[in-house]
Design a protein around this motif. Structure first.
Motif, PDB file in Angstrom:
ATOM      1  N   SER A  33       0.814  -1.218   0.000  1.00 49.47           N
ATOM      2  CA  SER A  33       0.000   0.000   0.000  1.00 49.47           C
ATOM      3  C   SER A  33       0.847   1.268   0.000  1.00 49.47           C
ATOM      4  O   SER A  33       0.353   2.350  -0.325  1.00 49.47           O
ATOM      5  CB  SER A  33      -0.943   0.011   1.203  1.00 49.47           C
ATOM      6  OG  SER A  33      -0.220   0.074   2.421  1.00 49.47           O
ATOM      7  N   THR A  34       2.130   1.154   0.354  1.00 53.64           N
ATOM      8  CA  THR A  34       3.036   2.311   0.315  1.00 53.64           C
ATOM      9  C   THR A  34       3.997   2.236  -0.873  1.00 53.64           C
ATOM     10  O   THR A  34       4.972   2.983  -0.936  1.00 53.64           O
ATOM     11  CB  THR A  34       3.851   2.424   1.621  1.00 53.64           C
ATOM     12  OG1 THR A  34       4.767   1.324   1.712  1.00 53.64           O
ATOM     13  CG2 THR A  34       2.941   2.440   2.831  1.00 53.64           C
ATOM     14  N   GLY A  35       3.722   1.278  -1.806  1.00 55.20           N
ATOM     15  CA  GLY A  35       4.539   1.183  -3.011  1.00 55.20           C
ATOM     16  C   GLY A  35       5.725   0.264  -2.909  1.00 55.20           C
ATOM     17  O   GLY A  35       6.614   0.306  -3.774  1.00 55.20           O
ATOM     18  N   VAL A  36       5.756  -0.585  -1.893  1.00 53.83           N
ATOM     19  CA  VAL A  36       6.871  -1.511  -1.723  1.00 53.83           C
ATOM     20  C   VAL A  36       6.369  -2.940  -1.905  1.00 53.83           C
ATOM     21  O   VAL A  36       5.478  -3.393  -1.182  1.00 53.83           O
ATOM     22  CB  VAL A  36       7.523  -1.364  -0.335  1.00 53.83           C
ATOM     23  CG1 VAL A  36       8.620  -2.413  -0.140  1.00 53.83           C
ATOM     24  CG2 VAL A  36       8.095   0.039  -0.167  1.00 53.83           C
ATOM     25  N   GLY A  41      10.495  -6.721  -5.761  1.00 51.36           N
ATOM     26  CA  GLY A  41      11.590  -5.813  -5.401  1.00 51.36           C
ATOM     27  C   GLY A  41      11.252  -4.356  -5.613  1.00 51.36           C
ATOM     28  O   GLY A  41      12.056  -3.463  -5.275  1.00 51.36           O
ATOM     29  N   GLU A  42      10.060  -4.097  -6.149  1.00 47.10           N
ATOM     30  CA  GLU A  42       9.670  -2.717  -6.436  1.00 47.10           C
ATOM     31  C   GLU A  42       9.625  -1.879  -5.162  1.00 47.10           C
ATOM     32  O   GLU A  42       9.009  -2.268  -4.165  1.00 47.10           O
ATOM     33  CB  GLU A  42       8.287  -2.695  -7.095  1.00 47.10           C
ATOM     34  CG  GLU A  42       7.788  -1.290  -7.441  1.00 47.10           C
ATOM     35  CD  GLU A  42       6.387  -1.290  -8.023  1.00 47.10           C
ATOM     36  OE1 GLU A  42       5.876  -0.201  -8.314  1.00 47.10           O
ATOM     37  OE2 GLU A  42       5.807  -2.385  -8.197  1.00 47.10           O
ATOM     38  N   SER A  75      11.047 -12.980  -1.449  1.00 46.24           N
ATOM     39  CA  SER A  75      11.053 -11.713  -0.710  1.00 46.24           C
ATOM     40  C   SER A  75      12.357 -11.541   0.048  1.00 46.24           C
ATOM     41  O   SER A  75      12.941 -10.446   0.083  1.00 46.24           O
ATOM     42  CB  SER A  75       9.881 -11.680   0.273  1.00 46.24           C
ATOM     43  OG  SER A  75       8.643 -11.606  -0.400  1.00 46.24           O
ATOM     44  N   GLY A  76      12.819 -12.628   0.659  1.00 45.06           N
ATOM     45  CA  GLY A  76      14.065 -12.559   1.419  1.00 45.06           C
ATOM     46  C   GLY A  76      15.251 -12.192   0.549  1.00 45.06           C
ATOM     47  O   GLY A  76      16.086 -11.353   0.927  1.00 45.06           O
ATOM     48  N   ARG A  77      15.342 -12.811  -0.620  1.00 41.13           N
ATOM     49  CA  ARG A  77      16.452 -12.481  -1.527  1.00 41.13           C
ATOM     50  C   ARG A  77      16.406 -11.028  -1.959  1.00 41.13           C
ATOM     51  O   ARG A  77      17.442 -10.340  -2.003  1.00 41.13           O
ATOM     52  CB  ARG A  77      16.415 -13.399  -2.755  1.00 41.13           C
ATOM     53  CG  ARG A  77      16.845 -14.831  -2.496  1.00 41.13           C
ATOM     54  CD  ARG A  77      17.114 -15.570  -3.792  1.00 41.13           C
ATOM     55  NE  ARG A  77      15.933 -15.655  -4.628  1.00 41.13           N
ATOM     56  CZ  ARG A  77      15.069 -16.664  -4.600  1.00 41.13           C
ATOM     57  NH1 ARG A  77      15.255 -17.671  -3.762  1.00 41.13           N
ATOM     58  NH2 ARG A  77      14.030 -16.694  -5.419  1.00 41.13           N
ATOM     59  N   ASN A  78      15.224 -10.550  -2.271  1.00 45.51           N
ATOM     60  CA  ASN A  78      15.093  -9.164  -2.716  1.00 45.51           C
ATOM     61  C   ASN A  78      15.447  -8.184  -1.601  1.00 45.51           C
ATOM     62  O   ASN A  78      16.116  -7.174  -1.839  1.00 45.51           O
ATOM     63  CB  ASN A  78      13.675  -8.903  -3.219  1.00 45.51           C
ATOM     64  CG  ASN A  78      13.398  -9.566  -4.556  1.00 45.51           C
ATOM     65  OD1 ASN A  78      14.316  -9.833  -5.335  1.00 45.51           O
ATOM     66  ND2 ASN A  78      12.130  -9.846  -4.839  1.00 45.51           N
ATOM     67  N   GLY A 121      22.291 -14.572   4.625  1.00 46.11           N
ATOM     68  CA  GLY A 121      22.170 -13.424   3.737  1.00 46.11           C
ATOM     69  C   GLY A 121      23.321 -12.446   3.772  1.00 46.11           C
ATOM     70  O   GLY A 121      23.444 -11.593   2.887  1.00 46.11           O
ATOM     71  N   GLY A 122      24.153 -12.523   4.797  1.00 47.58           N
ATOM     72  CA  GLY A 122      25.297 -11.629   4.867  1.00 47.58           C
ATOM     73  C   GLY A 122      25.035 -10.305   5.558  1.00 47.58           C
ATOM     74  O   GLY A 122      25.933  -9.461   5.630  1.00 47.58           O
ATOM     75  N   VAL A 123      23.816 -10.098   6.077  1.00 46.96           N
ATOM     76  CA  VAL A 123      23.498  -8.891   6.852  1.00 46.96           C
ATOM     77  C   VAL A 123      23.338  -9.317   8.311  1.00 46.96           C
ATOM     78  O   VAL A 123      22.610 -10.280   8.585  1.00 46.96           O
ATOM     79  CB  VAL A 123      22.194  -8.230   6.349  1.00 46.96           C
ATOM     80  CG1 VAL A 123      21.839  -7.024   7.210  1.00 46.96           C
ATOM     81  CG2 VAL A 123      22.326  -7.830   4.885  1.00 46.96           C
TER      82      VAL A 123
END
Length: 246
Positions: A33-36, A41-42, A75-78, A121-123
């Motif tokens: 709803s906020t464009g994410v 990945g948008e 979703s996780g990869r993005n 994921g490296g984070v």
């Protein structure tokens, strides 16, 4: 700090955003709803720009195994790719107590895959695992209703108020990455059918509970899986007290 809460308009996310803003942080709610859109990945790059922390409280729109697995892994990869690009230093994910102990339930397998993606994921990360929310009991009863009877298994649960889950997630977001898991649970262990009885005693609607150990989502699950262990942080709000206020 700038903290982006992905899924920030949902039950948990909206409360996390409010808590973080109340603590003086720049908390941003990110959702379709906020464009994410985490699946495509948008909007992620723009949302994560300048972020110190990303909190993931998203949920798959489907509990079907393949759909849930696709949602959480893609979703996780993005998110991981966007976090690395933005220099995010801490990823916080909400998961489920006992998620790795039910290999036959596809949705839980998808959540396990999500956790594995976070770890690899490296984070730097923190994972908060919670037991079932109080808010989940009424929908479970609705799905289990046959006429005037609510058929519910006697599986042990240790449910928790969503507000206390949100508080634990917000605390994790404001702290340093643990690179591990924190379990949180409610103060009392109940059989699922007993939770149904407590609900109808507080809010009678003409239905009654029938113990049926082959009925519903948690039928046949081993006792202990959904209650956490001795390492779990125990929240304070009792289900009966919560019912009186909601």
């Amino acid at each position: 700090m700038k903290i982006v809460v992905v899924g920030g308009t949902g039950l948990i996310g909206s409360q996390v955003v409010a808590l973080l803003r109340g603590s003086g942080h720049d908390a941003v709610a990110a959702s379709p709803s906020t464009g994410v859109d985490t699946l495509t990945g948008e909007g992620l790059a723009q949302a994560f720009k300048g972020a110190d922390v990303v909190v993931d409280v998203t949920n798959s729109p489907s509990f079907e195994t393949e759909a849930a697995l696709d949602f959480f892994t893609r979703s996780g990869r993005n998110m991981t790719a966007a976090e690395k690009e933005a220099g995010v230093r801490h990823h916080v994910a909400l998961s489920i107590v006992g998620v790795d102990q039910v290999p036959d339930y596809g949705y839980y397998l998808a959540k396990v895959a999500q956790e594995e993606g976070v770890r690899g994921g490296g984070v730097p990360y923190s994972i908060v695992r919670a037991t079932q929310f109080f808010e989940f009991i009424a929908p479970v009863m609705g799905m289990s209703t046959q006429g005037a009877e609510v058929h519910m298994a006697s599986t042990l649960l240790r449910p928790i108020a969503s507000a206390e889950v949100a508080a634990a997630v917000a605390d994790a977001a404001q702290g340093e990455p643990s690179n591990g898991v924190r379990n949180i649970a409610g103060p009392e262990v109940h059989r699922l059918d007993r939770l149904g009885e407590i609900t109808l005693a507080a809010k009678p609607d003409g239905r009654s509970v029938v113990t049926d150990d082959v009925a519903g989502l948690f039928a046949g699950w081993p006792d202990g899986v959904l209650v956490g262990d001795d390492t779990a942080y125990i929240a304070s709000t009792r289900y009966e007290d919560w019912l009186r206020q909601n």
